[in-house]
Write an enzyme that holds these catalytic residues in place. Structure first.
Site, mmCIF file in Angstrom:
data_model
loop_
_atom_site.group_PDB
_atom_site.id
_atom_site.type_symbol
_atom_site.label_atom_id
_atom_site.label_comp_id
_atom_site.label_asym_id
_atom_site.label_seq_id
_atom_site.Cartn_x
_atom_site.Cartn_y
_atom_site.Cartn_z
ATOM 1 N N SER A 187 -32.047 -19.248 13.080
ATOM 2 C CA SER A 187 -31.495 -18.919 11.767
ATOM 3 C C SER A 187 -30.550 -17.724 11.862
ATOM 4 O O SER A 187 -29.561 -17.773 12.584
ATOM 5 C CB SER A 187 -32.644 -18.665 10.789
ATOM 6 O OG SER A 187 -32.154 -18.515 9.476
ATOM 7 N N GLU A 219 -36.269 -14.310 -3.046
ATOM 8 C CA GLU A 219 -35.267 -13.248 -3.133
ATOM 9 C C GLU A 219 -34.471 -13.074 -1.844
ATOM 10 O O GLU A 219 -33.383 -12.505 -1.842
ATOM 11 C CB GLU A 219 -35.931 -11.926 -3.541
ATOM 12 C CG GLU A 219 -36.445 -11.045 -2.426
ATOM 13 C CD GLU A 219 -37.571 -11.648 -1.610
ATOM 14 O OE1 GLU A 219 -37.822 -11.158 -0.500
ATOM 15 O OE2 GLU A 219 -38.205 -12.617 -2.080
#
Length: 569
Positions: free
Chosen positions: A145, A396
């Site tokens: 990632s 978030e």
């Protein structure tokens, strides 16, 4: 340790890492050897992630082959038709990712498990989509990632298309441990194809994902897309081709990609840390946006499962939205546009509470989970019904999922949805800033922040200290409710106790008398305490947004200062 090193060298199929390990032995680098053989990369709900190199505490061909062996054995033991249903495999643009993915395919096909393998780099959400599309038993993405270049990872999806959760993580880990003591079987990929065990996923599969998003009712708002311009970066990742195609399909004609960051490059030459949240990571796309006077400066992280955006201000500068602001904007937009009955939204315990208020105002259903998208999507599947189908979830940390085409965070669908929201507002003469202010004026200005406190290794548990002496107040605000996720109890100030329907976790949440909130949890990966703060500031008709923002910022600073002092004192 000598025995372990010898065992490793005898099994390692990669001459490069064998040579690396031999060099450490010859130079008697005891500290490095101890670190690499002190333990093994732990397999958990996020799969594996670590630095690439030799040894069991690194990412390498042997660790991948042992991990894939354990995964295959677990699938065969727990899913009756796993071999026939198969496993979807994709990979990102890091130097070893393709080889690691092919290792995985060789191991699984050797066990008789069908494999669907992408022919080239693939966005992570596309693999999650593929698991459901093919009805596969599992999925694997070889990706680290947004971690630095030295890292790689092995991410696992279950047959429902979501990331694995307990008990599958520990079950797979047990099989991996057994695999470290077994002879490993691999099947040549050409032979696997000839035997009908390997199916290459070529461009037509990439188009299937593209068509699925294009056909989503939630991504079909084509209100004057040509009027909005946006700059985009793939951040040296795998998102550019699909992002540009999806935006073009949606009618966005003014899209400007950052050329220097467009192609996959696992060395990430132009960013120190390829995470859109990190300072400086968005500099090049903001510069591109300024050059064209674009409305938005957008980014996907390197595997395209996260989405970040900076929005042009009246002064012509660009300001990053927080993950909570993007989540609130998308949640509000989707709730006001979705079909009747598609009204289930959710977020995590450390994300803004504002989505809950918006859902309440829209008479929608809201759920909350532990941190991590694996919880958001698995819980969403459990909670949805015919009368309340899943619509949207976010965390978030820039993760969003729009609808149920993908049961994981998807930075590509989020990009399209946010662009369409921006275009619709523009057609009404409004900006993203106008919309945020409108939401704040209706529900209150919710400001969120996070701080971490470094702990000494082996330091006493802060959580247990707080449980032994529960605070009655924090920063002069009375604690009205304490939620202890370790004991699954919600304790009111008057002594009333209610059960909490969340998996047990070492987390304490304090709800204060002015609607502020403090969340305290230890990091799962390093010796530090993570603290999440939320303050709520109501805006009157006479108020300017700037004044309310200043009051919220002052309240936040006061809350953080006093709370951190109480923990450190």
């Amino acid at each position: 340790m000598k025995t372990e090193i010898a065992h490793w060298l005898a099994r390692d199929p990669d001459p490069k890492t064998r040579e690396e390990l031999q060099q450490l032995v010859e130079t008697q680098n005891q500290a490095e050897l101890a670190e690499r053989f002190f333990g093994r990369l732990a397999f958990g709900t996020a799969g594996l992630r670590g630095i690439v190199g030799a040894g069991p505490n690194r990412m390498n061909h042997l660790v991948i082959q042992e991990t894939a062996t354990g995964l295959g054995q677990y699938l065969l033991a727990t899913v009756s038709d796993a071999a026939e249903r198969g496993v979807v495999i994709g990979f990102d643009g890091r130097p070893d990712s393709k080889r690691f993915a092919h290792d995985t395919a060789s191991v699984l096909t050797a066990q008789g498990i069908k494999v669907y393998m992408t022919t080239h780099v693939a966005p992570t959400p596309m693999v999650a989509f593929g698991v459901k599309h093919f009805g596969a038993a599992a999925g694997v993405v070889v990706t680290a990632s947004h971690n630095p270049p030295a890292y790689n990872g092995f991410k696992v999806y279950w047959g429902n298309g979501a990331q694995i959760i307990p008990p599958h993580d520990s079950g797979i880990a047990e099989k991996i441990e057994l695999a470290t003591r077994q002879e490993l079987d691999l099947l040549d990929l050409e032979l696997a194809k000839q035997q009908g065990l390997l199916y290459w996923l070529s461009e037509s599969f990439y188009d299937t994902y593209r068509q699925a998003l294009n056909q989503s009712a939630l991504l079909s708002n084509h209100t004057q897309p040509e009027s909005v311009s946006l700059a985009y970066t793939a951040m040296h990742g795998v998102g550019a081709h699909m992002a540009e195609a999806l935006l073009a399909d949606a009618g966005f004609t003014q899209v400007y990609s950052v050329t220097a960051q467009r192609e996959p490059d696992g060395t990430f030459p132009t960013v120190n840390f390829p995470n859109p949240e990190e300072p400086g990571a968005m500099d090049m796309v903001i510069a591109e946006a300024k050059q064209h006077g674009a409305t938005l400066a957008c980014a996907n992280d390197p595997d395209a499962d996260r989405f970040a955006v900076a929005v042009r201000t009246e002064a012509g500068e660009y300001q990053m939205l927080t993950g909570d602001q993007v989540g609130v904007l998308l949640g509000h937009y989707l709730l006001t546009h979705a079909e009747p009955g598609q009204n289930l939204v959710g977020t995590t315990i450390v994300s803004s509470s504002l989505l809950k208020q918006i859902a309440k105002a829209q008479d929608a259903n809201y759920f909350q989970t532990l941190t991590g998208f694996k919880w958001l999507t698995n819980v969403a599947m459990q909670r949805q019904s015919e009368d309340s189908r899943f619509l949207f979830a976010y965390e978030e940390a820039l993760g969003y999922t729009v609808g149920s085409e993908v049961w994981d965070k998807d930075g590509l669908s989020a990009l399209v949805a946010f662009a369409q929201l921006t275009a619709e507002l523009a057609s009404q003469g409004k900006t993203i800033w106008d919309q945020l202010e409108s939401i704040y004026r209706e529900h209150g200005l919710y400001l969120n922040a996070q701080r971490s406190i470094a702990l000494q290794p082996g330091a006493p548990s802060v959580g247990e200290q707080l449980r032994a002496e529960p605070p009655a107040s924090i920063a002069g605000r009375q604690v009205m409710i304490t939620e202890d996720l370790k004991t699954s109890q919600r304790i009111h100030a008057d002594g009333t106790v209610e059960p909490i329907d969340l998996p047990a976790s070492d987390v304490l949440i304090y709800h204060l008398d002015d609607e502020s909130r403090v969340v305290v949890r230890p990091s799962g990966t390093e010796p530090k305490l993570k603290c999440y703060y939320e303050v709520v500031e109501l805006i009157t008709h006479e108020d300017t947004l700037a004044h309310a923002q200043q009051r919220a910022a002052d309240a936040m600073a006061d809350l953080i200062t006093h709370h951190q002092e109480s923990l450190l004192g």
